[in-house]
Design an enzyme around this catalytic site. Structure first.
Site, PDB file in Angstrom:
ATOM      1  N   CYS A   2       0.847  -1.193   0.000  1.00  0.00           N
ATOM      2  CA  CYS A   2       0.000   0.000   0.000  1.00  0.00           C
ATOM      3  C   CYS A   2       0.878   1.236   0.000  1.00  0.00           C
ATOM      4  O   CYS A   2       2.066   1.171   0.143  1.00  0.00           O
ATOM      5  CB  CYS A   2      -0.843   0.025   1.265  1.00  0.00           C
ATOM      6  SG  CYS A   2      -1.585  -1.547   1.642  1.00  0.00           S
ATOM      7  N   LYS A 562       1.895  -2.252  -8.123  1.00  0.00           N
ATOM      8  CA  LYS A 562       3.138  -2.045  -8.861  1.00  0.00           C
ATOM      9  C   LYS A 562       4.320  -2.722  -8.192  1.00  0.00           C
ATOM     10  O   LYS A 562       5.160  -3.309  -8.855  1.00  0.00           O
ATOM     11  CB  LYS A 562       3.429  -0.541  -9.000  1.00  0.00           C
ATOM     12  CG  LYS A 562       4.711  -0.233  -9.733  1.00  0.00           C
ATOM     13  CD  LYS A 562       4.687  -0.754 -11.155  1.00  0.00           C
ATOM     14  CE  LYS A 562       5.983  -0.528 -11.897  1.00  0.00           C
ATOM     15  NZ  LYS A 562       6.009  -1.253 -13.197  1.00  0.00           N
TER      16      LYS A 562
HETATM   17  C1  AGP Z   1       5.336  -7.046 -14.406  1.00  0.00           C
HETATM   18  O1  AGP Z   1       4.571  -6.567 -15.499  1.00  0.00           O
HETATM   19  C2  AGP Z   1       4.505  -7.256 -13.190  1.00  0.00           C
HETATM   20  N1  AGP Z   1       3.808  -6.093 -12.796  1.00  0.00           N
HETATM   21  C3  AGP Z   1       5.225  -7.933 -12.059  1.00  0.00           C
HETATM   22  O2  AGP Z   1       5.398  -9.268 -12.453  1.00  0.00           O
HETATM   23  C4  AGP Z   1       6.617  -7.377 -11.648  1.00  0.00           C
HETATM   24  O3  AGP Z   1       7.546  -7.581 -12.678  1.00  0.00           O
HETATM   25  C5  AGP Z   1       7.089  -8.158 -10.412  1.00  0.00           C
HETATM   26  O4  AGP Z   1       6.182  -7.917  -9.351  1.00  0.00           O
HETATM   27  C6  AGP Z   1       8.503  -7.796  -9.976  1.00  0.00           C
HETATM   28  O5  AGP Z   1       8.558  -6.435  -9.631  1.00  0.00           O
HETATM   29  P1  AGP Z   1      10.003  -5.784  -9.392  1.00  0.00           P
HETATM   30  O6  AGP Z   1      10.740  -5.843 -10.696  1.00  0.00           O
HETATM   31  O7  AGP Z   1       9.721  -4.384  -8.926  1.00  0.00           O
HETATM   32  O8  AGP Z   1      10.700  -6.613  -8.330  1.00  0.00           O
END
Ligand code: AGP
Length: 567
Positions: A2, A562
């Site tokens: 969050c 995200k």
């Molecule tokens: C990617 O499109 C996704 N939103 C998700 O898989 C992301 O790549 C994953 O959570 C890893 O995030 P990070 O690269 O910030 O560690």
């Protein structure tokens, strides 16, 4: 995971709070809420977006306020589970980022003390336990200190109390930063919420707690007052208010940010990487590459770039539980765009005595600051939940490491931005394909060798942006079972960057068409050594256009966040 923000001082709290929440929305947007002190503590919250929240909220004036935007971990997305929470006797109001492992046991104790709960969250338990402690100790700081001793898990807490006009905080694991301002203080889970280009900030350490008032920030650790030393940081936050689709912006930014990245790491055809990093990788018995989602898919490419090295690419969420043993010379490459992904941080904790390399897009992030050497992927802020430009930044850095080790030339790498640009010019083609793909609810992405890694990334992007179910399957595996799904309503997208596989692809095609399956292809028309990257970019374009046709919330897909800072 969050976003939380708190304000204390002489500000326009209404304006600042909503601006900050809007900038935190990419961290989670199932629900949102704010609280501020008037004569009483006022709370407005909705199981919906920040825009909806704003419509429910009159402009207000206050000296102390807080806000929260939620990605649900405990409990359904409804008003009862939306932050902030107020304690039973209305003494405290709290917003929380993180997850409490022992909240059910604490809830049981409170139920025996006749506390009641409206929702199912761990956060509501925290605020009532704080009140329970305060009613015994009659001292807010002492109660927060004891609360910290009780909680197990990750928590960044912002707390308004009826007792006084301080904004209290407590931090463990998930990030919490104090920004010192002219008229008071801001506190947030993310530098980005402060919406300024130069920030004097203090990053709270685990188990630090205290408060900010209009005039001062007091930080304690184990009941001892800490000296608060602020760091100044310049951040190049563009003004995002005019952007209505971050995914499109970030896809079309790829050529520019990759050009800047290449210019940073390659000077006069020399690859500028720390010698120690290269020596460690050369000497390593095994190189572990650890990541999640798109970052994991970027890591898969590394194995193809150094086929003679013993490289294990692992999902962070699996790595934590695999109880692997390591050689003292093993090297660990942690890939994370946000640098805050908890699965990756937990993986780091298991191997922190070895040599660790970070590939992150935020040099202030926890992973960037923990590893021995952090390589900045430098693709500028990535807001859209679907990660696109970060993938290219991560892979380019892996290419640079591999080429430095193999003493390979960089001419083709230097022309990557041009080819990325040319691929973006194929947008009409991508749009035509999107019109077809948007008709289906389920499909395969098929690929062989490195193309299977591309198929994984294209499949993830399509799923998360458009809600169309897709699955990546090794091309050669189709006939060993997956072929059963193929038919006129279940198409296959063949991903192919390797011209030399033409024959075997033709064979697979006939397996599909002879069963009434429709075939689409994603290839690159260019004679270029890094065609595999151009294919992923085309796949990103495809998902963007399918999402637009299906009118989904492209930048904030349902159920996602995200940066996933929970397990
Ligand atoms: C990617 O499109 C996704 N939103 C998700 O898989 C992301 O790549 C994953 O959570 C890893 O995030 P990070 O690269 O910030 O560690």
């Amino acid at each position: 995971m969050c976003g939380i923000i708190g304000i204390n001082g002489n500000f326009n709290h209404y304006k600042l709070l909503f601006e900050g929440l809007k900038r935190l929305e990419y961290r989670g947007y199932d629900s949102s809420g704010i609280a501020y002190k008037d004569k009483e503590i006022k709370i407005i919250k909705v199981p919906s977006s920040i825009d909806t929240l704003k419509k429910e909220c009159q402009e207000f004036d206050s000296k102390v306020s807080l806000g929260h935007t939620r990605w649900a971990t405990h409990g359904k997305v409804n008003k009862e589970n939306t932050h902030p929470f107020i304690s039973n006797h209305k003494l405290f109001c709290l917003a929380h980022n993180g997850t409490i492992d022992n909240y059910l046991q604490i809830k049981e104790e409170l139920l025996k003390e006749n506390y009641f709960f409206n929702g199912e969250t761990d956060s509501e338990v925290i605020v009532n336990y704080l009140e329970y402690l305060y009613l015994k100790k009659q001292d807010v700081l002492k109660s927060i200190y004891l609360l910290d001793k009780k909680l197990k898990g990750s928590y960044s807490l912002l707390i308004i109390s009826k007792v006084d006009d301080n904004l209290y905080f407590l931090k463990n694991q998930t990030s919490l930063l104090i920004s010192k301002e002219k008229n008071g203080y801001l506190i947030s889970s993310d530098l980005y919420a402060f919406n300024k280009n130069v920030i004097d900030y203090y990053e709270l350490k685990d188990h630090e707690y205290g408060f900010v008032s209009q005039k001062e920030a007091r930080v304690y650790l184990n009941q001892i007052k800490e000296k608060v030393k602020y760091k100044k940081i310049k951040v190049d936050y563009e003004n995002f208010s005019s952007i209505n689709c971050f995914l499109e912006k970030e896809i079309f930014e790829c050529p520019r940010v990759i050009a800047d990245l290449i210019a940073h790491y390659i000077k006069k055809d020399k690859i500028l990487l720390p010698n120690k990093l290269i020596d460690k990788i050369i000497k390593a018995k095994t190189i572990f590459v650890i990541g999640c989602g798109t970052s994991y898919h970027a890591g898969l490419i590394f194995k193809r770039l150094l086929p003679n090295k013993n490289i294990k690419v692992v999902l962070a969420s699996e790595f934590i539980y695999e109880k692997l043993t390591f050689d003292k010379d093993d090297v660990f490459i942690l890939i994370s765009q946000s640098g805050e992904t908890l699965d990756v941080i937990k993986s780091y904790e298991l191997i922190k005595d070895h040599f660790t390399i970070g590939l992150t897009n935020n040099k202030e992030s926890r992973i960037a600051r923990k590893v021995d050497i952090n390589l900045d992927i430098m693709v500028k802020k990535e807001i859209s939940v679907a990660s696109t430009k970060a993938y290219f930044g991560e892979v380019v850095i892996l290419e640079l490491i591999a080429r430095k080790i193999n003493n390979k030339k960089v001419d083709d790498l230097k022309s990557l931005p041009k080819y990325l640009e040319s691929t973006l010019e194929r947008k009409e083609e991508a749009l035509e394909l999107a019109k077809e793909i948007s008709k289906y609810s389920s499909l395969y992405f098929l690929g062989k060798g490195i193309d299977y890694s591309l198929a994984l990334e294209c499949s993830l992007k399509l799923k998360e942006v458009t809600y169309i179910h897709s699955e990546a399957v090794y091309l050669g595996e189709l006939k060993h079972g997956p072929l059963s799904l193929v038919g006129k309503n279940f198409p296959s997208i063949i991903v192919s960057s390797q011209k030399e596989l033409k024959e075997v692809i033709e064979t697979s095609k006939s397996e599909i068409t002879s069963r009434g399956g429709k075939i689409f292809e994603i290839t690159s028309p260019f004679d270029y050594s890094l065609n595999y990257l151009l294919i992923v970019l085309f796949g990103d374009l495809l998902s963007l256009y399918v999402g637009r046709i299906l009118k989904v919330n492209i930048d904030k897909p349902r159920n996602l966040a995200k940066s996933v800072t929970v397990e």
